[in-house]
Design a protein around this motif. Structure first.
Motif, short mmCIF file in Angstrom:
data_model
loop_
_atom_site.label_atom_id
_atom_site.label_comp_id
_atom_site.label_asym_id
_atom_site.label_seq_id
_atom_site.Cartn_x
_atom_site.Cartn_y
_atom_site.Cartn_z
N GLU A 60 0.74 -1.03 -0.07
CA GLU A 60 0.15 -0.01 -0.11
C GLU A 60 0.85 1.42 0.04
OE1 GLU A 60 -4.06 0.06 1.01
OE2 GLU A 60 -3.86 -1.32 2.49
N LEU A 98 -13.41 6.83 -5.41
CA LEU A 98 -11.85 7.09 -4.97
C LEU A 98 -11.22 5.84 -4.79
CD1 LEU A 98 -12.42 9.47 -1.77
CD2 LEU A 98 -11.04 9.86 -3.85
N VAL A 99 -11.84 4.72 -4.16
CA VAL A 99 -11.10 3.40 -4.41
C VAL A 99 -10.71 2.83 -5.60
CG1 VAL A 99 -11.50 2.74 -2.05
CG2 VAL A 99 -13.21 2.24 -4.07
N HIS A 106 -7.11 10.31 -8.66
CA HIS A 106 -6.95 9.99 -7.07
C HIS A 106 -6.79 11.19 -6.11
CE1 HIS A 106 -6.01 8.57 -3.11
NE2 HIS A 106 -7.16 7.96 -3.11
N ARG A 110 -9.47 12.86 -4.15
CA ARG A 110 -9.54 12.99 -2.62
C ARG A 110 -9.46 14.41 -1.88
NH1 ARG A 110 -8.11 8.42 1.35
NH2 ARG A 110 -7.10 9.66 3.20
N ILE A 162 -24.04 9.37 9.08
CA ILE A 162 -23.40 9.85 7.86
C ILE A 162 -24.41 10.63 6.95
CG2 ILE A 162 -23.98 7.84 6.65
CD1 ILE A 162 -20.80 9.82 6.34
N ALA A 262 -19.90 3.29 2.14
CA ALA A 262 -18.90 2.98 2.97
C ALA A 262 -19.00 3.55 4.26
CB ALA A 262 -17.61 3.27 2.28
N THR A 267 -19.09 1.04 9.73
CA THR A 267 -19.01 1.44 11.21
C THR A 267 -19.91 0.53 11.89
OG1 THR A 267 -18.68 3.49 10.50
CG2 THR A 267 -19.28 3.39 12.80
N ARG A 314 -5.24 -5.24 -5.69
CA ARG A 314 -4.57 -4.30 -6.48
C ARG A 314 -3.91 -4.78 -7.53
NH1 ARG A 314 -6.17 -1.36 -2.92
NH2 ARG A 314 -5.00 0.34 -1.64
N ALA A 364 -7.35 -2.17 9.57
CA ALA A 364 -8.83 -2.25 9.32
C ALA A 364 -9.21 -0.90 8.38
CB ALA A 364 -9.61 -2.24 10.62
N PRO A 369 -2.01 6.04 0.65
CA PRO A 369 -2.91 7.14 0.06
C PRO A 369 -4.29 7.02 -0.01
CG PRO A 369 -1.49 6.31 -1.72
CD PRO A 369 -0.84 5.55 -0.34
N VAL A 371 -5.97 5.26 2.42
CA VAL A 371 -6.23 4.80 3.78
C VAL A 371 -7.71 5.74 4.10
CG1 VAL A 371 -4.95 6.94 4.82
CG2 VAL A 371 -5.40 4.77 6.24
N LEU A 377 -14.09 10.12 11.59
CA LEU A 377 -15.50 10.30 11.95
C LEU A 377 -15.94 8.95 12.63
CD1 LEU A 377 -18.44 11.50 11.42
CD2 LEU A 377 -18.61 10.65 9.65
#
Ligand code: HEM
Length: 423
Positions: A60, A98-99, A106, A110, A162, A262, A267, A314, A364, A369, A371, A377
């Motif tokens: 990563e 983003l992912v 990206h 971001r 959220i 997400a 959460t 990846r 987790a 970049p 993360v 939150l």
């Protein structure tokens, strides 16, 4: 040498994640004997399975060599991958979020959401989040002495938080919950769109339909917030400019969808898993009641214990050697966060739930970049609900058999029946 097929099949099997024991035995063996090895499951294209904490952090940290978006970012079976490429005109992922993007795109995307999720910005939400938590805890206690902690509390509270941050009205929360559950639990007939176990093609079609519903919903959101901007994240997304232009439709949709999905299921799974662990351990419950300052340890351990995002994928942009293995350009790699957070080289007694564990870099939230953008939150809302519940109950135990969702991506408890005593 490749991983034995039976083990490779277990690692991709959604049911294995709902059962647990066989999966953990497989990962323990892999970490010990084949920590970085080729997996060739029956129905999935081959990939390198990365199970050690240090190897995942290393991969990563090298985003130019290990890309997110050239191959599917989430493990999918052969038919699923083909289907997605066909409907997107060749892209590897159904949504462009983003992912699933790399490099400059990206960075730019971001940069749009980043200011809304810094520790300072989310810290300013503490009073609002506590008010939401109190509402759900009041409801939970009123249901007493028993409730389904997953369904009645853990799924609903992060959803409200959220959606408030994004600017989604309360009446749309059930719709958002339903679509998120369809998206992350396509193999679970209790939660998926069709209510049955589908073939890979049926599952891909259902996922596409869920995406279409989400996109139709967010289409109006863009129009609304461009006409009347507000201080909420969806308005920031709708109005953001990159190089002097609005984001294109695919980028906008990807942004709304990742934040709205997400942003709560992860959460919720963590809160449900942490309180499930507590319900089974009266000594830990007593420890926490006696010393409320242990709440941060309880939250960190719940995150490690739950690791609700089981993996991301990846792919290599060049031939390269890693951990003694020759990786070819375009090879696919699975980063198993679930395994990394049980790595014996990093965590003593990894299969024990220990809220006094010394804080260590758990994975987790991923690393590097990509993360997790929402980690501050998530931690804040988890601490607040834990404080609100623990200060108001004097016992907490299981009242039935908990169940986990059938999914190999974002998953966790779907039912946690509990019995409790109000102070
Ligand atoms: C990315 C986990 C809560 C938004 C991620 C990643 C993981 C993750 C593993 C990928 C990291 C990587 O590739 O290295 C979690 C967990 C959560 C959580 C375990 C809760 C316990 C949230 C919340 C939000 C959020 C509350 C709110 C918006 C995102 C976004 C990304 C992301 C936007 C993509 C970041 C990027 O690719 O640059 N999360 N997440 N997550 N998460 Fe979270």
């Amino acid at each position: 040498m490749s991983i034995p097929t039976e083990i490779a099949n277990t690692v991709v099997d959604p049911k294995a994640y709902s059962e647990g024991v066989k999966l953990d035995a497989a990962f323990s063996m892999l970490r010990r004997d084949m920590p970085f090895a080729r997996a060739e499951p029956d129905d999935v294209n081959p990939f390198w399975l990365v199970t050690k904490h240090a190897d995942i952090m290393s991969i990563e940290s090298q985003p130019a060599i290990f890309h997110n978006g050239d191959r599917p970012t989430v493990m999918s079976n052969k038919e699923g991958e083909q289907f997605v490429r066909a409907v997107t005109g060749g892209e590897a992922n159904l949504i462009r979020s983003l992912v699933s993007v790399d490099g400059d795109e990206h960075k730019a995307l971001r940069g749009v959401g980043f200011p809304a999720f810094t520790p300072k910005k989310v810290g300013a939400l503490e009073a609002d989040i506590r008010a939401i938590a109190r509402e759900f805890v009041d409801r939970m206690l009123a249901m007493g002495p028993e409730c389904d902690f997953a369904k009645d509390v853990a799924f609903l509270y992060p959803l409200r938080v959220i959606m408030t941050v994004l600017g989604v009205p309360r009446e749309d929360e059930p719709f958002m919950l339903k679509l998120t559950q369809e998206l992350f639990n396509s193999n679970d007939p209790d939660l998926n769109r069709d209510g049955q176990v589908g073939t890979p093609t049926e599952i891909a079609l259902s996922l596409q339909q869920t995406m279409i519903d989400l996109e139709n919903y967010f289409e109006n959101v863009t129009t609304e917030f461009r006409a009347r901007p507000r201080d909420v994240v969806n308005s920031v997304i709708a109005n953001a400019m990159i190089n002097g232009e609005y984001m294109n439709r695919r980028q906008l949709m990807g942004y709304y969808i990742i934040a709205a999905t997400a942003g709560h299921d992860t959460t919720s799974n963590t809160i449900a898993a942490g309180f499930w662990a507590l319900a089974e351990r009266p000594n830990v419950f007593r420890q926490l009641k006696a010393d409320p300052s242990l709440v941060n340890g309880f939250i960190e351990e719940s995150i490690r214990w739950a690791t609700p995002v089981k993996h991301f994928m990846r792919s290599a942009t060049a031939d390269i050697e890693v951990a003694g293995q020759k990786i070819a350009k375009d090879d696919w790699l699975m980063l198993s966060y679930h395994s990394a957070n049980r790595d014996e080289d990093v965590f003593d007694r990894p299969f024990e739930f220990d809220i006094t564990r010394k804080f260590k870099q758990q994975l987790a939230f991923g690393y590097g970049p990509h993360v997790c953008l929402g980690q501050h939150l998530a931690r804040l809302e988890m601490r607040i609900i834990a404080e609100e519940i623990l200060s108001r109950i004097s016992s907490f135990e299981l009242a039935g058999v908990p169940q986990r969702t059938i999914s190999n991506f974002v998953c966790g408890p779907k039912s946690v029946p509990v019995r409790f005593t109000v102070n």
